[in-house]
Structure formats: structure tokens, C-alpha cells
Enzyme design. Structure first.
Site, PDB file in Angstrom:
ATOM      1  N   HIS A   9       1.278  -1.651   3.604  1.00 51.68           N
ATOM      2  CA  HIS A   9       0.989  -1.087   2.448  1.00 51.68           C
ATOM      3  C   HIS A   9       1.309   0.223   2.344  1.00 51.68           C
ATOM      4  O   HIS A   9       1.469   0.964   3.172  1.00 51.68           O
ATOM      5  CB  HIS A   9      -0.393  -1.605   1.990  1.00 51.68           C
ATOM      6  CG  HIS A   9      -1.386  -0.661   2.669  1.00 51.68           C
ATOM      7  ND1 HIS A   9      -1.637   0.492   2.494  1.00 51.68           N
ATOM      8  CD2 HIS A   9      -2.097  -0.963   3.835  1.00 51.68           C
ATOM      9  CE1 HIS A   9      -2.756   0.977   3.291  1.00 51.68           C
ATOM     10  NE2 HIS A   9      -2.884  -0.109   4.038  1.00 51.68           N
TER      11      HIS A   9
ATOM     12  N   CYS B 171      -3.691  -0.982   9.762  1.00 48.76           N
ATOM     13  CA  CYS B 171      -2.503  -1.127   8.749  1.00 48.76           C
ATOM     14  C   CYS B 171      -1.309  -0.227   9.086  1.00 48.76           C
ATOM     15  O   CYS B 171      -1.377   0.664   9.792  1.00 48.76           O
ATOM     16  CB  CYS B 171      -2.908  -1.153   7.542  1.00 48.76           C
ATOM     17  SG  CYS B 171      -4.261  -2.328   6.831  1.00 48.76           S
TER      18      CYS B 171
END
Length: 279
Positions: free
Chosen positions: A204, A223
Site C-alpha cells: 500500500h 506491510c
């Protein structure tokens, strides 16, 4: 009229019927070459060997597949290599009239037709803090990234993009965290998100507070974060079923059923439910 028990070819009463479906592949859908086919059954399958023989995945260039059972009601299918790119594929489970075990009879045959897209693969390397993106084995982009910090290192291995959302709200309470816990973080909304695990590993756009660390250090909770333009590029280029591999974090793999980590299992061991990899 036939009575129940006289023939497995006659009507099946609701109490004895079993259905099969593939929740992660829809009729007419298009998926990346890394897509894992997950067969679900409404009743526990006792006669697994017999049912495996009734599952088929066909299409031009589709290799031999193997099945791995994750429970009595969930089986996954994959080939040794990825699915062929830009190919029409048909998945079947011909269980009509077949005894799954415990007297549960297949209610209907399952047929799902879908196709694959271009071959897309991304390699995230903690040593270089970069992600290389490949389309049909051609390098199309290399971008700086930030990965998981020391407390939340990024898992290694190959994972499949499960879903994509333009925006996604990250809430630490979904991880069982409470304010004041060492790993607590303030809820935030991420942009250009591609989910890799059920537990919350995503590709992301990094938060503005992390921009200075992208390509330099690791500040995420596992992430893979990118600068806005790079995150937009990944989101626009990659899709469900594409492969993202992470290396050199020093952390284990995700469990294969935490998302689709099936490609991390050697093909020779794929059907061995007792095989334990680096997770």
C-alpha cells in the site's frame, strides 16, 4: 417413485446432499497466473481420494495439478509452476451422485470458467529496500519501499494478491491490540491497497510520516509501503492472483493458509498435509 437409499442417482434429500464451490474464482473472472483454486464442500469429505479424482482444471498449457487439504471441507489445487498466461481455464468437481462419506451425496457438478491475465510478479528485497515489478518476465519498474520494522518484520516467501481496495482502514483492534499495548498504532486509512494475507499484510501507499524512510529504513507493521506514485503504479498494474515475493527480512513465511502461501510448498510435498515449511 424411488426412495432414499435405493439409488445414488435418484433425487437426494436435503439432509443428505453436499455441494461444492470455489469462493475465490468467479465465473468469467480474470485472475493472475498465481491464483490458487480453493474448493469448498458443504459437508466434510471422508472419501478424499475418490473426490480428488473428480476434480480437474484444464486449459491450454495447464500442467499437472495436485491437491492439498486444509480441512475436511477445504481443498486447494495448484500446479508445479504458475498457470499459463492469457489462457481460458475450466475448473470442475464432478461430484453429482458421489458419496463424499457419511452418506453425504454430491448434489450437482461444479463447473467454473475463468481466464488468466498477463504474468505479473513482484520481488521485494529487504537488502535493497526496493521492489522490482515484472510483466511477462520483463522488468517494468523498480521502486523504493519500506518494510516491517524490528517488532513487526515482513514475512518472506511468495504470496498471492487476494483483493484490492482503493482505500482501506487499518484498525489495530482487529489484531487484538488495545491502546497502551506496545504494538498499538493509531487507526489510519491506507490508499492503493493490495492484500497479501488474511492477517493484514498489504502492499500500500506509505503514510506521509513514513515517506522519509521509504527506500532507507523499515517502519511498517509488516506491510510493503511505497511512495504515492509508485503505490498507484502497483495498484494499477497488479491484480488478484498475481505474485509478490519478499526476501531477506530474516523472518519466517506466513502460514500457507494465511492467504495463499501455497507456492512456498515444494510441489513434491504439496499433497502431504504434514509437510511443515519455514512458517
Amino acid at each position: 417413485p424411488r426412495t432414499r437409499g435405493e439409488s445414488t442417482l435418484g433425487p437426494v434429500t436435503a439432509a443428505n446432499q453436499a455441494d461444492a464451490w470455489i469462493p475465490n474464482v468467479q465465473e468469467g473472472g480474470v485472475y493472475g497466473v498465481g491464483q490458487i483454486l480453493e474448493f469448498h464442500f458443504s459437508e466434510p469429505v471422508v472419501n478424499k481420494d475418490a473426490i480428488e479424482k473428480l476434480i480437474s482444471v484444464t486449459g491450454k498449457g495447464v500442467g499437472e495439478g495436485k491437491i492439498r487439504w486444509y480441512s475436511d471441507t477445504v481443498a486447494r489445487w495448484r500446479t508445479e509452476d504458475y498457470l499459463p498466461a492469457r489462457t481460458a481455464i475450466t475448473a470442475k468437481a464432478n461430484i453429482l451422485g458421489v458419496d463424499l462419506g457419511n452418506g453425504m451425496i454430491g448434489n450437482s457438478n461444479l463447473v467454473v470458467n475463468f481466464s488468466t491475465s498477463d504474468k505479473r510478479y513482484a520481488l521485494a528485497d529487504n537488502n535493497t529496500k526496493t521492489m522490482q515489478m515484472f510483466v511477462n518476465d520483463k522488468l517494468v519498474n523498480t521502486v523504493p519501499i519500506t518494510l516491517g520494522n524490528e517488532d513487526w518484520p515482513s514475512v518472506v516467501g511468495k504470496l498471492v494478491v487476494i483483493e484490492q481496495e482503493a482505500t482501506y482502514k487499518f484498525d489495530p483492534t482487529t489484531l487484538g491490540l488495545k491502546k497502551g499495548d506496545p504494538h498499538w498504532y493509531e487507526p489510519f486509512t491506507a490508499h492503493n491497497t493490495s492484500r497479501l494475507t488474511n492477517s493484514g499484510v498489504f502492499v500500500h501507499q506509505a503514510l506521509p510520516s513514513a515517506y522519509a524512510y521509504v527506500g532507507v529504513g523499515n517502519v511498517s507493521h509488516g506491510c510493503l509501503g511505497m511512495m504515492p506514485a509508485d503505490a498507484q503504479y502497483f495498484f494499477d498494474t497488479f491484480d488478484v492472483g498475481d505474485i509478490v515475493e519478499t526476501v531477506n527480512t530474516g523472518y519466517p513465511m506466513a502460514d500457507p493458509d494465511n492467504g495463499y502461501g501455497d507456492w512456498n510448498i515444494p510441489f513434491a510435498s504439496y499433497s502431504d498435509e504434514n509437510y511443515k515449511g519455514d512458517w
